[in-house]
Design a protein around this motif. Structure first.
Motif, PDB file in Angstrom:
ATOM      1  N   VAL A 164      -5.619   4.946  -4.535  1.00 16.88           N
ATOM      2  CA  VAL A 164      -5.989   3.988  -3.488  1.00 16.88           C
ATOM      3  C   VAL A 164      -6.777   2.825  -4.083  1.00 16.88           C
ATOM      4  CG1 VAL A 164      -7.377   3.681  -1.398  1.00 16.88           C
ATOM      5  CG2 VAL A 164      -5.854   5.651  -1.609  1.00 16.88           C
ATOM      6  N   GLU A 165      -7.664   3.099  -5.041  1.00 17.37           N
ATOM      7  CA  GLU A 165      -8.394   2.027  -5.715  1.00 17.37           C
ATOM      8  C   GLU A 165      -7.435   1.064  -6.400  1.00 17.37           C
ATOM      9  OE1 GLU A 165     -10.994   4.008  -8.402  1.00 17.37           O
ATOM     10  OE2 GLU A 165     -12.316   4.769  -6.816  1.00 17.37           O
ATOM     11  N   LEU A 197      -8.058  -1.941   3.385  1.00 14.78           N
ATOM     12  CA  LEU A 197      -7.523  -1.953   2.032  1.00 14.78           C
ATOM     13  C   LEU A 197      -7.077  -3.367   1.672  1.00 14.78           C
ATOM     14  CD1 LEU A 197      -6.832   0.299  -0.137  1.00 14.78           C
ATOM     15  CD2 LEU A 197      -4.490   0.157   0.710  1.00 14.78           C
ATOM     16  N   LEU A 199     -12.485   5.120   0.239  1.00 10.55           N
ATOM     17  CA  LEU A 199     -11.571   6.017   0.944  1.00 10.55           C
ATOM     18  C   LEU A 199     -12.354   7.237   1.419  1.00 10.55           C
ATOM     19  CD1 LEU A 199      -8.506   6.796   1.573  1.00 10.55           C
ATOM     20  CD2 LEU A 199      -8.607   8.084  -0.576  1.00 10.55           C
ATOM     21  N   ALA A 247       0.820  -1.209   0.000  1.00 15.34           N
ATOM     22  CA  ALA A 247       0.000   0.000   0.000  1.00 15.34           C
ATOM     23  C   ALA A 247       0.857   1.263   0.000  1.00 15.34           C
ATOM     24  CB  ALA A 247      -0.932  -0.005   1.212  1.00 15.34           C
ATOM     25  N   ARG A 263     -13.674  -1.228   7.542  1.00 15.35           N
ATOM     26  CA  ARG A 263     -13.097  -1.002   6.218  1.00 15.35           C
ATOM     27  C   ARG A 263     -11.616  -1.334   6.286  1.00 15.35           C
ATOM     28  NH1 ARG A 263     -14.987   5.012   4.124  1.00 15.35           N
ATOM     29  NH2 ARG A 263     -17.051   5.019   5.120  1.00 15.35           N
ATOM     30  N   ILE A 289      -8.695   4.901   5.771  1.00 15.01           N
ATOM     31  CA  ILE A 289      -9.474   3.664   5.753  1.00 15.01           C
ATOM     32  C   ILE A 289      -9.129   2.895   7.015  1.00 15.01           C
ATOM     33  CG2 ILE A 289      -9.835   1.446   4.585  1.00 15.01           C
ATOM     34  CD1 ILE A 289      -8.938   2.837   1.972  1.00 15.01           C
ATOM     35  N   VAL A 347     -13.049  -0.651  -2.221  1.00 13.96           N
ATOM     36  CA  VAL A 347     -12.965  -0.052  -0.892  1.00 13.96           C
ATOM     37  C   VAL A 347     -13.250   1.433  -1.006  1.00 13.96           C
ATOM     38  CG1 VAL A 347     -10.489   0.501  -0.977  1.00 13.96           C
ATOM     39  CG2 VAL A 347     -11.570   0.017   1.232  1.00 13.96           C
ATOM     40  N   ASN A 404      -5.646  -0.996  -3.847  1.00 15.54           N
ATOM     41  CA  ASN A 404      -6.563  -2.007  -3.325  1.00 15.54           C
ATOM     42  C   ASN A 404      -6.642  -3.206  -4.261  1.00 15.54           C
ATOM     43  OD1 ASN A 404      -8.878  -2.606  -1.282  1.00 15.54           O
ATOM     44  ND2 ASN A 404      -9.824  -2.948  -3.281  1.00 15.54           N
TER      45      ASN A 404
END
Length: 261
Positions: free
Chosen positions: A82-83, A171, A179, A50, A169, A121, A177, A86
């Motif tokens: 972030v997507e 990641l 954020l 991450a 939640r 998250i 997910v 993930n």
């Protein structure tokens, strides 16, 4: 506005490995902290993936397009990075049996001029010290927080609840997910603290504030926070990222030249 940033991570006194990851990019004032899911396989892999992925992708965007980005563009860039992180963690977990079920919490912040764009998250947190006023500026995505919001328990009862560390939640655990992103105005002298729950579960907010107020530098604050968490038992990995806002260096340089220094 100029930002001084300090990071420190410590395994604590109980665990052999460190599932936390913390990093920052000094060129863009991008700050990232992740806490690999306790009790899951390869939490340190998830948190490492991450922080590395988001730092690489978001720092690149910030250096190219982000310096003049408006709030909407900044928010969307953070969400996309972030997507993508993930998806990478989720796919790794599903294609490697040894990584099955891994995940991580996340706090990611970008300091630009007098604003902080902050996403999170899970239950890793960000606090702000402004003058003598200390407050948590993220809201945990956890079962405990949902119980508090519903009036089922009080914040005082939450301190001794058996439901600590149950996040709602994370990641990398599912294929999508959400954020949570909020924008904050930054004032000169503000100190921001990102931390994993290895600090916040062991040291109360009042004691954290007292440490920040009495310490003379960010590195001393970081060291003292880790010591306090370990003195309280050190039951989890402890990570802190501290950022302090000060007068822009260009202004200080002009003043120094005017004074002949």
């Amino acid at each position: 506005m100029n930002y001084e940033i300090y990071i420190q991570t410590d395994p604590g006194l109980i665990r052999d490995n460190n599932e936390d990851a913390v990093t920052f990019d000094p060129a863009t004032n991008l700050c990232i902290l992740a806490d690999g899911m306790g009790g899951y396989n390869a939490g340190e892999i998830a948190s490492g993936m991450a922080t590395a992925f988001i730092k690489s992708e978001l720092a690149r965007w910030l250096s190219q397009a982000g310096r003049h980005a408006n709030s909407k563009e900044m928010r969307r860039a953070m969400e996309i990075c972030v997507e993508n992180a993930n998806h990478s963690i989720f796919n790794a977990a599903n294609s490697n049996p040894q990584y099955s079920g891994m995940g991580t919490t996340l706090v990611v912040g970008v300091f630009q001029s007098a604003r902080l764009m902050l996403g999170h998250i899970g239950d890793s947190r960000c606090y702000r010290l402004r003058g003598t006023q200390f407050q948590q500026i993220t809201k945990d995505h956890s079962l405990l927080q949902e119980q508090i919001d519903a009036g089922l328990i009080t914040p005082e009862q939450a301190l001794t609840s058996v439901n600590k560390n149950l996040v709602t939640r994370a990641l990398g655990v599912e294929d999508a997910v959400l954020l949570e992103v909020n924008e904050h105005r930054v004032e000169l002298g503000d100190i921001y603290l990102m931390c994993s729950d290895g600090l916040s579960d062991m040291v109360g907010d009042e004691e954290i504030a007292a440490i920040l107020l009495r310490s003379k530098s960010l590195d001393q604050m970081g060291r003292d926070l880790v010591v306090a968490a370990n003195n309280a038992g050190g039951r989890d990995n402890i990570s802190v990222l501290l950022a302090q806002a000060s007068e822009a260096s260009a202004k200080r340089g002009l003043l120094s030249r005017m004074l002949g220094k």
